[in-house]
Design a protein around this motif. Structure first.
Motif, PDB file in Angstrom:
ATOM      1  N   ASN A 160      55.301  70.784  12.673  1.00 17.14           N
ATOM      2  CA  ASN A 160      54.681  71.569  11.593  1.00 17.14           C
ATOM      3  C   ASN A 160      53.430  70.872  11.057  1.00 17.14           C
ATOM      4  OD1 ASN A 160      56.572  73.613  11.779  1.00 17.14           O
ATOM      5  ND2 ASN A 160      57.905  72.709  10.225  1.00 17.14           N
ATOM      6  N   GLU A 161      53.481  69.551  10.951  1.00 14.19           N
ATOM      7  CA  GLU A 161      52.303  68.798  10.498  1.00 14.19           C
ATOM      8  C   GLU A 161      51.142  68.972  11.486  1.00 14.19           C
ATOM      9  OE1 GLU A 161      51.057  64.152   9.555  1.00 14.19           O
ATOM     10  OE2 GLU A 161      53.164  64.683   9.779  1.00 14.19           O
ATOM     11  N   THR A 162      51.436  68.903  12.773  1.00 14.75           N
ATOM     12  CA  THR A 162      50.395  69.116  13.782  1.00 14.75           C
ATOM     13  C   THR A 162      49.862  70.535  13.695  1.00 14.75           C
ATOM     14  OG1 THR A 162      51.445  67.486  15.229  1.00 14.75           O
ATOM     15  CG2 THR A 162      49.865  68.978  16.250  1.00 14.75           C
ATOM     16  N   ASN A 163      50.738  71.514  13.479  1.00 14.68           N
ATOM     17  CA  ASN A 163      50.302  72.909  13.342  1.00 14.68           C
ATOM     18  C   ASN A 163      49.350  73.081  12.160  1.00 14.68           C
ATOM     19  OD1 ASN A 163      51.447  74.071  15.557  1.00 14.68           O
ATOM     20  ND2 ASN A 163      53.043  75.171  14.452  1.00 14.68           N
ATOM     21  N   LEU A 164      49.617  72.399  11.055  1.00 17.99           N
ATOM     22  CA  LEU A 164      48.716  72.481   9.899  1.00 17.99           C
ATOM     23  C   LEU A 164      47.338  71.941  10.249  1.00 17.99           C
ATOM     24  CD1 LEU A 164      51.062  71.426   6.944  1.00 17.99           C
ATOM     25  CD2 LEU A 164      50.058  73.690   7.362  1.00 17.99           C
ATOM     26  N   TYR A 165      47.299  70.844  10.975  1.00 21.73           N
ATOM     27  CA  TYR A 165      46.018  70.286  11.388  1.00 21.73           C
ATOM     28  C   TYR A 165      45.306  71.227  12.366  1.00 21.73           C
ATOM     29  CZ  TYR A 165      42.411  67.075  12.772  1.00 21.73           C
ATOM     30  OH  TYR A 165      41.198  66.513  13.003  1.00 21.73           O
ATOM     31  N   LEU A 166      46.069  71.799  13.294  1.00 22.07           N
ATOM     32  CA  LEU A 166      45.484  72.759  14.237  1.00 22.07           C
ATOM     33  C   LEU A 166      44.899  73.953  13.494  1.00 22.07           C
ATOM     34  CD1 LEU A 166      48.217  72.817  17.027  1.00 22.07           C
ATOM     35  CD2 LEU A 166      45.912  71.864  17.215  1.00 22.07           C
ATOM     36  N   ASN A 167      45.574  74.388  12.460  1.00 22.87           N
ATOM     37  CA  ASN A 167      45.129  75.537  11.682  1.00 22.87           C
ATOM     38  C   ASN A 167      43.766  75.285  11.030  1.00 22.87           C
ATOM     39  OD1 ASN A 167      45.638  78.212  10.658  1.00 22.87           O
ATOM     40  ND2 ASN A 167      45.907  77.246   8.656  1.00 22.87           N
ATOM     41  N   ALA A 168      43.459  74.029  10.742  1.00 24.68           N
ATOM     42  CA  ALA A 168      42.153  73.697  10.164  1.00 24.68           C
ATOM     43  C   ALA A 168      41.039  73.801  11.210  1.00 24.68           C
ATOM     44  CB  ALA A 168      42.184  72.293   9.578  1.00 24.68           C
ATOM     45  N   GLN A 169      41.377  73.653  12.479  1.00 26.66           N
ATOM     46  CA  GLN A 169      40.388  73.657  13.551  1.00 26.66           C
ATOM     47  C   GLN A 169      40.321  74.967  14.332  1.00 26.66           C
ATOM     48  OE1 GLN A 169      38.258  71.120  14.447  1.00 26.66           O
ATOM     49  NE2 GLN A 169      38.943  69.987  12.666  1.00 26.66           N
ATOM     50  N   PHE A 170      41.456  75.660  14.424  1.00 27.13           N
ATOM     51  CA  PHE A 170      41.564  76.824  15.294  1.00 27.13           C
ATOM     52  C   PHE A 170      41.975  78.072  14.535  1.00 27.13           C
ATOM     53  CE2 PHE A 170      42.381  73.103  17.935  1.00 27.13           C
ATOM     54  CZ  PHE A 170      41.561  73.337  19.016  1.00 27.13           C
ATOM     55  N   LEU A 171      41.625  79.227  15.102  1.00 30.89           N
ATOM     56  CA  LEU A 171      42.034  80.524  14.554  1.00 30.89           C
ATOM     57  C   LEU A 171      43.422  80.904  15.071  1.00 30.89           C
ATOM     58  CD1 LEU A 171      38.708  82.482  15.176  1.00 30.89           C
ATOM     59  CD2 LEU A 171      39.554  81.634  12.979  1.00 30.89           C
ATOM     60  N   ASP A 172      44.079  81.762  14.337  1.00 26.74           N
ATOM     61  CA  ASP A 172      45.335  82.386  14.764  1.00 26.74           C
ATOM     62  C   ASP A 172      46.454  81.400  15.076  1.00 26.74           C
ATOM     63  OD1 ASP A 172      44.124  84.924  14.537  1.00 26.74           O
ATOM     64  OD2 ASP A 172      43.287  84.739  16.552  1.00 26.74           O
ATOM     65  N   VAL A 223      37.639  67.809  19.792  1.00 24.60           N
ATOM     66  CA  VAL A 223      36.714  68.912  19.543  1.00 24.60           C
ATOM     67  C   VAL A 223      35.388  68.299  19.120  1.00 24.60           C
ATOM     68  CG1 VAL A 223      36.195  70.868  18.031  1.00 24.60           C
ATOM     69  CG2 VAL A 223      38.521  70.538  18.874  1.00 24.60           C
ATOM     70  N   HIS A 224      34.304  68.757  19.707  1.00 29.04           N
ATOM     71  CA  HIS A 224      32.970  68.272  19.351  1.00 29.04           C
ATOM     72  C   HIS A 224      32.204  69.398  18.663  1.00 29.04           C
ATOM     73  CE1 HIS A 224      28.667  67.294  20.149  1.00 29.04           C
ATOM     74  NE2 HIS A 224      29.098  66.142  19.683  1.00 29.04           N
ATOM     75  N   ASN A 225      31.683  69.120  17.476  1.00 30.61           N
ATOM     76  CA  ASN A 225      30.853  70.082  16.760  1.00 30.61           C
ATOM     77  C   ASN A 225      29.402  69.790  17.125  1.00 30.61           C
ATOM     78  OD1 ASN A 225      29.080  71.154  14.641  1.00 30.61           O
ATOM     79  ND2 ASN A 225      30.999  71.771  13.665  1.00 30.61           N
ATOM     80  N   ASP A 226      28.766  70.718  17.848  1.00 30.20           N
ATOM     81  CA  ASP A 226      27.403  70.513  18.328  1.00 30.20           C
ATOM     82  C   ASP A 226      26.380  70.495  17.193  1.00 30.20           C
ATOM     83  OD1 ASP A 226      28.271  70.411  20.966  1.00 30.20           O
ATOM     84  OD2 ASP A 226      28.135  72.586  21.192  1.00 30.20           O
ATOM     85  N   LEU A 269      43.698  78.393  22.150  1.00 30.85           N
ATOM     86  CA  LEU A 269      43.304  78.856  20.817  1.00 30.85           C
ATOM     87  C   LEU A 269      41.788  78.863  20.663  1.00 30.85           C
ATOM     88  CD1 LEU A 269      45.905  76.911  18.646  1.00 30.85           C
ATOM     89  CD2 LEU A 269      45.894  79.371  19.133  1.00 30.85           C
ATOM     90  N   GLU A 270      41.295  79.805  19.866  1.00 34.86           N
ATOM     91  CA  GLU A 270      39.859  79.925  19.599  1.00 34.86           C
ATOM     92  C   GLU A 270      39.496  79.046  18.404  1.00 34.86           C
ATOM     93  OE1 GLU A 270      36.629  83.395  18.378  1.00 34.86           O
ATOM     94  OE2 GLU A 270      38.641  83.957  19.020  1.00 34.86           O
ATOM     95  N   LEU A 271      38.390  78.329  18.530  1.00 37.46           N
ATOM     96  CA  LEU A 271      37.940  77.449  17.456  1.00 37.46           C
ATOM     97  C   LEU A 271      37.421  78.232  16.258  1.00 37.46           C
ATOM     98  CD1 LEU A 271      36.137  74.875  19.697  1.00 37.46           C
ATOM     99  CD2 LEU A 271      38.004  74.346  18.136  1.00 37.46           C
ATOM    100  N   ARG A 272      37.617  77.699  15.060  1.00 35.53           N
ATOM    101  CA  ARG A 272      37.116  78.334  13.838  1.00 35.53           C
ATOM    102  C   ARG A 272      35.590  78.292  13.766  1.00 35.53           C
ATOM    103  NH1 ARG A 272      40.514  79.941  10.136  1.00 35.53           N
ATOM    104  NH2 ARG A 272      42.656  79.212  10.204  1.00 35.53           N
ATOM    105  N   ASP A 273      35.002  77.185  14.182  1.00 37.08           N
ATOM    106  CA  ASP A 273      33.554  77.016  14.107  1.00 37.08           C
ATOM    107  C   ASP A 273      32.956  77.266  15.486  1.00 37.08           C
ATOM    108  OD1 ASP A 273      30.907  76.183  13.844  1.00 37.08           O
ATOM    109  OD2 ASP A 273      31.426  74.438  12.623  1.00 37.08           O
ATOM    110  N   TYR A 274      32.135  78.299  15.596  1.00 37.97           N
ATOM    111  CA  TYR A 274      31.571  78.679  16.890  1.00 37.97           C
ATOM    112  C   TYR A 274      30.638  77.610  17.453  1.00 37.97           C
ATOM    113  CZ  TYR A 274      27.235  79.721  14.421  1.00 37.97           C
ATOM    114  OH  TYR A 274      26.107  79.616  13.670  1.00 37.97           O
ATOM    115  N   ARG A 275      30.187  76.680  16.604  1.00 31.19           N
ATOM    116  CA  ARG A 275      29.301  75.618  17.075  1.00 31.19           C
ATOM    117  C   ARG A 275      30.079  74.469  17.698  1.00 31.19           C
ATOM    118  NH1 ARG A 275      26.617  75.097  11.311  1.00 31.19           N
ATOM    119  NH2 ARG A 275      28.836  74.971  10.968  1.00 31.19           N
ATOM    120  N   SER A 276      31.387  74.553  17.666  1.00 30.17           N
ATOM    121  CA  SER A 276      32.229  73.501  18.217  1.00 30.17           C
ATOM    122  C   SER A 276      32.690  73.865  19.615  1.00 30.17           C
ATOM    123  CB  SER A 276      33.468  73.285  17.333  1.00 30.17           C
ATOM    124  OG  SER A 276      33.089  72.817  16.071  1.00 30.17           O
TER     125      SER A 276
END
Length: 149
Positions: free
Chosen positions: A49-61, A78-81, A102-109
């Motif tokens: 669950n802790e890992t899922n919370l961190y994933l939720n900050a980086q990824f959608l859905d 993950v690299h943010n360009d 999973l799709e990233l939240r930030d399209y620049r990443s």
């Protein structure tokens, strides 16, 4: 006569002990500094669950309500360009989470590294090792070859 509550209690404790003994062990860290010396933890619902919370900050859905009785070890970067930041994560995830899709939240990443595995300690950075003999052959063999030609 043994009561039903006692039987349920014994079965529950036995299941918990067997789960701990057979638990998948994964390295965990959630930033670059932590991943220099990650901790080795046994997978359990709290860690997943802790890992899922961190994933939720980086990824959608990311479904934060998912649960499963089996786990994978995870490693991704993950690299943010735009900001040139690199995000690191190692941990346990439920087998029902397809992290690398999973799709990233930030399209620049962009995801640079992502894999899951199901062996103890399989998500270390040391999983890709070049054999020492190969390196020695390269260091000795190439100069000798070049000197002959």
């Amino acid at each position: 006569m043994i009561s039903n509550k006692l039987i349920v209690g014994i079965v529950t404790i036995s299941f918990f002990c067997i789960s701990i003994i057979n638990a998948l062990k994964c390295y965990t860290c959630y930033d670059k500094q932590g991943c220099v010396n990650p901790t080795l933890d046994s997978c359990n619902p709290g860690l997943a669950n802790e890992t899922n919370l961190y994933l939720n900050a980086q990824f959608l859905d990311v479904d934060l309500n998912l649960t499963h009785t089996s786990y994978y070890c995870l490693f991704y970067t993950v690299h943010n360009d735009y900001t040139n930041d690199i995000y690191y994560s190692k941990g346990c995830v439920y087998k029902s989470v397809d992290v690398c899709s999973l799709e990233l939240r930030d399209y620049r990443s962009a995801v640079r590294t992502c894999y899951t595995c199901n062996n103890n300690r399989c998500n270390s950075a040391e999983h890709i090792k070049v054999p020492t003999t190969f390196i020695v052959l390269l260091l000795v063999g190439i100069p000798k070859y070049l000197m002959r030609h």
